[in-house]
Design an enzyme around this catalytic site. Structure first.
Site, PDB file in Angstrom:
ATOM      1  N   GLN A  36       0.762  -1.176   0.009  1.00 22.27           N
ATOM      2  CA  GLN A  36      -0.018   0.018  -0.001  1.00 22.27           C
ATOM      3  C   GLN A  36       0.915   1.267   0.107  1.00 22.27           C
ATOM      4  O   GLN A  36       0.210   2.391  -0.300  1.00 22.27           O
ATOM      5  CB  GLN A  36      -0.911   0.119   1.112  1.00 22.27           C
ATOM      6  N   HIS A  86       1.016  -9.464   4.024  1.00 17.14           N
ATOM      7  CA  HIS A  86      -0.081  -8.399   4.202  1.00 17.14           C
ATOM      8  C   HIS A  86      -0.770  -8.379   2.888  1.00 17.14           C
ATOM      9  O   HIS A  86      -0.650  -7.185   2.083  1.00 17.14           O
ATOM     10  CB  HIS A  86       0.433  -7.051   4.725  1.00 17.14           C
ATOM     11  N   ASN A 142      -1.492 -10.958   8.188  1.00 14.76           N
ATOM     12  CA  ASN A 142      -2.328  -9.649   8.431  1.00 14.76           C
ATOM     13  C   ASN A 142      -3.879 -10.294   7.943  1.00 14.76           C
ATOM     14  O   ASN A 142      -4.209 -10.687   6.851  1.00 14.76           O
ATOM     15  CB  ASN A 142      -2.043  -8.558   7.365  1.00 14.76           C
ATOM     16  N   GLU A 143      -4.719 -10.156   9.109  1.00 16.94           N
ATOM     17  CA  GLU A 143      -6.255 -10.493   8.841  1.00 16.94           C
ATOM     18  C   GLU A 143      -6.282 -11.568   7.906  1.00 16.94           C
ATOM     19  O   GLU A 143      -7.094 -11.455   6.754  1.00 16.94           O
ATOM     20  CB  GLU A 143      -6.721  -9.156   8.292  1.00 16.94           C
TER      21      GLU A 143
END
Length: 623
Positions: free
Chosen positions: A175, A275, A335-336
């Site tokens: 990101q 991620h 991540n998640e």
């Protein structure tokens, strides 16, 4: 008047779990806007004198102090190299569209094979940023560090955070880094999603953090940030993914330098291994056949179900851990994961590979830091906490988003019953595996932006929970619950953001209570943030004066302190998402950042929320 207070009630579908709830209780009037004037007489008019200089003194941010000593959490790599997977090291260049076309590949991991992956991915309208080498950080002008005037209504509590509380900010490689085809990196799911998913903007340049990381770390240090949580791009470390394939020297050197620069500036690094940016090489090998890439066309497929996922991800994790274990206090494997798992086999792949890396770090490397994964919120809270069916529905929701991973990893228990009843192709866990998985997380890391109010499906529509659970085509499957943004008393749960979330700090505290009492493991708040509504449409000065974001952070932090002091929660740290506006999985319109970014010049500008966030913490640390 009434106020909301946290209480605890048993959650009936998860063994040993409890469900945090709220109830209405009588208010003593302390929260009223006016509590009366106790003066016996009216004030006497008088003339104290006036001067324009009678203003508040100018204050600047307090930079983080250099570390008195650099803590270590394992032996250096020179002593651990024999414990790492045996791989060769090589380098690759940068890819540019229009270069020589590769028609055959003789070396499976050579430069031509590397180029062929980009040629097959063929990102649409590929562009580069304005930087092509690491930028030396300039001094931060004092004028940039001057705090705005304090909020008129701000937190008045004086509770302190526990000693050693980890206070920081978060970001992720896919990101913010950009430079997607530079220095040996191969395509990832995010890169392909940017060019294939309708409506997605590209992340080719993003924030150019790959070349501006020293600039960003310098700015964090100037603001007094103590911890920086970032992710490493798997595709930069192992471009071809395969076990035994070459390690990319440039990628390893980049993150080594990033970690060292953090420590040089007094900031502790926290590392996430995956991620949302799974390398495409996991799916297509060398990607010489472009047609096969249709298997992966969004970022929501992390590939954890692939037969080669566990061994390849564990190889990557072991290499990175062995190289950096001496300097990194916290490792976050995933991540998640729920948002990147497409089936039950992917759930198993996540749990198994996480546990293997946990044991490698502690049992082989003898690391003394922490290993965990980032559970993704939100946590379900019953709309009506006095209604058993609402409580059951909340438990069902939390089974799917939290318990499916957390039960085996924290409790050594099987998947939740409701999950097994709904997802029929789940991978069975035997007793020896449950023993191997149990306790393979030192902290419970949670990314939690808001909460969901939950109630059952409405029987009047003919959709019963059991019918929904048995029908994978049902739009509510697999959760099979009803969500509400409106509380029982008819109010929206909080101030609306520009995304899915609401500012709901008290519900966040309740969710923390649920996690603490269910999994009985110290918590760390690894992501929380607020994208101000329509912020992207405002001019820079208006973006910087982001009062709703300040209110979000200050209220949530106040509730965290209440959870620590009143609820007995062992909360070890908090990391704001994010330290700058970024590519929010397809768009630059969702401004989560505490810094604005000029997309043309890449100039960063502090927002008031950054000052309010760090000042709140520094005013409440033990002296």
């Amino acid at each position: 008047m009434t106020r909301i207070a946290a209480t605890i009630a048993a959650c009936v579908t998860i063994p040993l779990a409890v469900q945090a709830q709220y109830k209405y209780v009588s208010d003593d009037g302390a929260s009223a806007s006016c509590v009366g004037n106790n003066n016996a007489t009216a004030p006497t008019p008088h003339f104290p004198g006036f001067a324009y200089t009678q203003t508040q003194a100018v204050q600047t941010a307090t930079p983080v102090a250099p570390l008195a000593f650099t803590p270590t959490y394992a032996a250096p790599y020179s002593s651990l190299s024999s414990l790492a997977p045996k791989v060769s090291t090589t380098t690759y260049g940068n890819w540019q569209p229009g270069g020589p076309q590769v028609t055959s590949v003789s070396e499976p991991y050579g430069p031509a094979a590397w180029t062929s992956m980009w040629q097959a991915a063929n990102p649409v309208n590929f562009t580069r940023g304005i930087y092509s080498t690491t930028v030396a950080p300039p001094p931060i002008p004092t004028a940039e560090l001057i705090r705005p005037d304090p909020l008129y209504f701000g937190p008045k509590d004086c509770r302190q955070f526990p000693k050693g509380f980890m206070f920081g900010v978060s970001g992720s490689a896919g990101q913010i880094e950009g430079a997607i085809a530079d220095e040996g990196k191969t395509p990832t799911g995010l890169d392909l999603a940017a060019s294939q998913v309708p409506g997605f903007s590209d992340n080719y340049a993003a924030d150019e953090n790959y070349y501006l990381y020293k600039v960003d770390i310098e700015r964090l240090a100037a603001m007094g940030v103590k911890y920086y949580s970032f992710s490493i791009s798997w595709a930069r470390i192992f471009p071809f993914v395969d076990v035994g394939s070459p390690l990319n020297e440039a990628g390893l050197k980049h993150y080594d330098d990033l970690i060292n620069f953090c420590l040089e500036k007094g900031i502790q690094p926290v590392v996430t291994l995956l991620h949302a940016d799974t390398p495409l090489a996991l799916f297509q090998g060398n990607m010489t056949d472009a047609a096969t890439r249709s298997e992966f066309n969004t970022y929501t497929n992390g590939g954890m179900y692939r037969d080669n996922f566990i061994e390849t991800f564990v190889q990557y994790g072991k290499v990175v851990m062995a190289h950096f274990a001496d300097r990194v206090p916290i490792w976050l494997t995933f991540n998640e994961p729920w948002y990147a798992t497409t089936n039950a086999k992917a759930v198993y792949g996540t749990i198994r590979s996480h546990a293997e890396l946990y044991h490698y770090y502690h049992d082989v490397l003898n690391g003394t830091g922490s290993v965990t994964y980032k559970s993704g919120g939100p946590i379900g809270i019953p709309l009506d906490p006095t209604n058993a069916t609402h409580v059951d529905a909340s438990c069902r929701y939390n089974d799917f988003y939290t318990g499916v991973y957390a039960n085996p990893i924290y409790l050594g228990q099987d998947y939740p019953k409701t999950y097994k009843e709904t997802v029929k192709d789940y991978v069975p866990l035997n007793q020896s595996e449950l023993e191997y998985f149990k306790g393979t997380a030192d902290l419970f890391a949670i990314d939690l932006y808001t909460a969901n109010l939950i109630q059952p499906l409405d029987p009047s529509t003919g959709r019963l929970t059991a019918q929904c659970a048995a029908n994978k085509t049902d739009p509510g499957w697999p959760n099979c619950v009803t969500f509400s943004d409106i509380t029982e008393n008819g109010w929206q749960i909080g101030y609306r953001s520009n995304a899915y979330s609401f500012s709901a700090p008290r519900l966040t505290r309740i969710a923390m209570n649920y996690l603490w009492n269910t999994y009985k493991t110290p918590l760390v708040y690894t992501e929380f943030g607020f994208p101000v509504f329509a912020e992207a449409e405002k001019d820079l000065d208006a973006q910087r004066y982001d009062t709703p974001r300040s209110n979000y952070y200050l209220s949530v932090m106040s509730e965290l302190l209440a959870a620590i002091w009143e609820d007995g929660i062992d909360l070890r740290g908090a990391f704001a998402w994010s330290f700058l506006d970024n590519w929010e999985f397809g768009s630059y319109e969702e401004h989560y950042g505490m810094q604005a970014v000029n997309r043309t010049t890449q100039v960063r500008s502090f927002k008031r929320s950054f000052f309010d966030y760090v000042e709140f913490f520094h005013a409440r640390v033990p002296q």
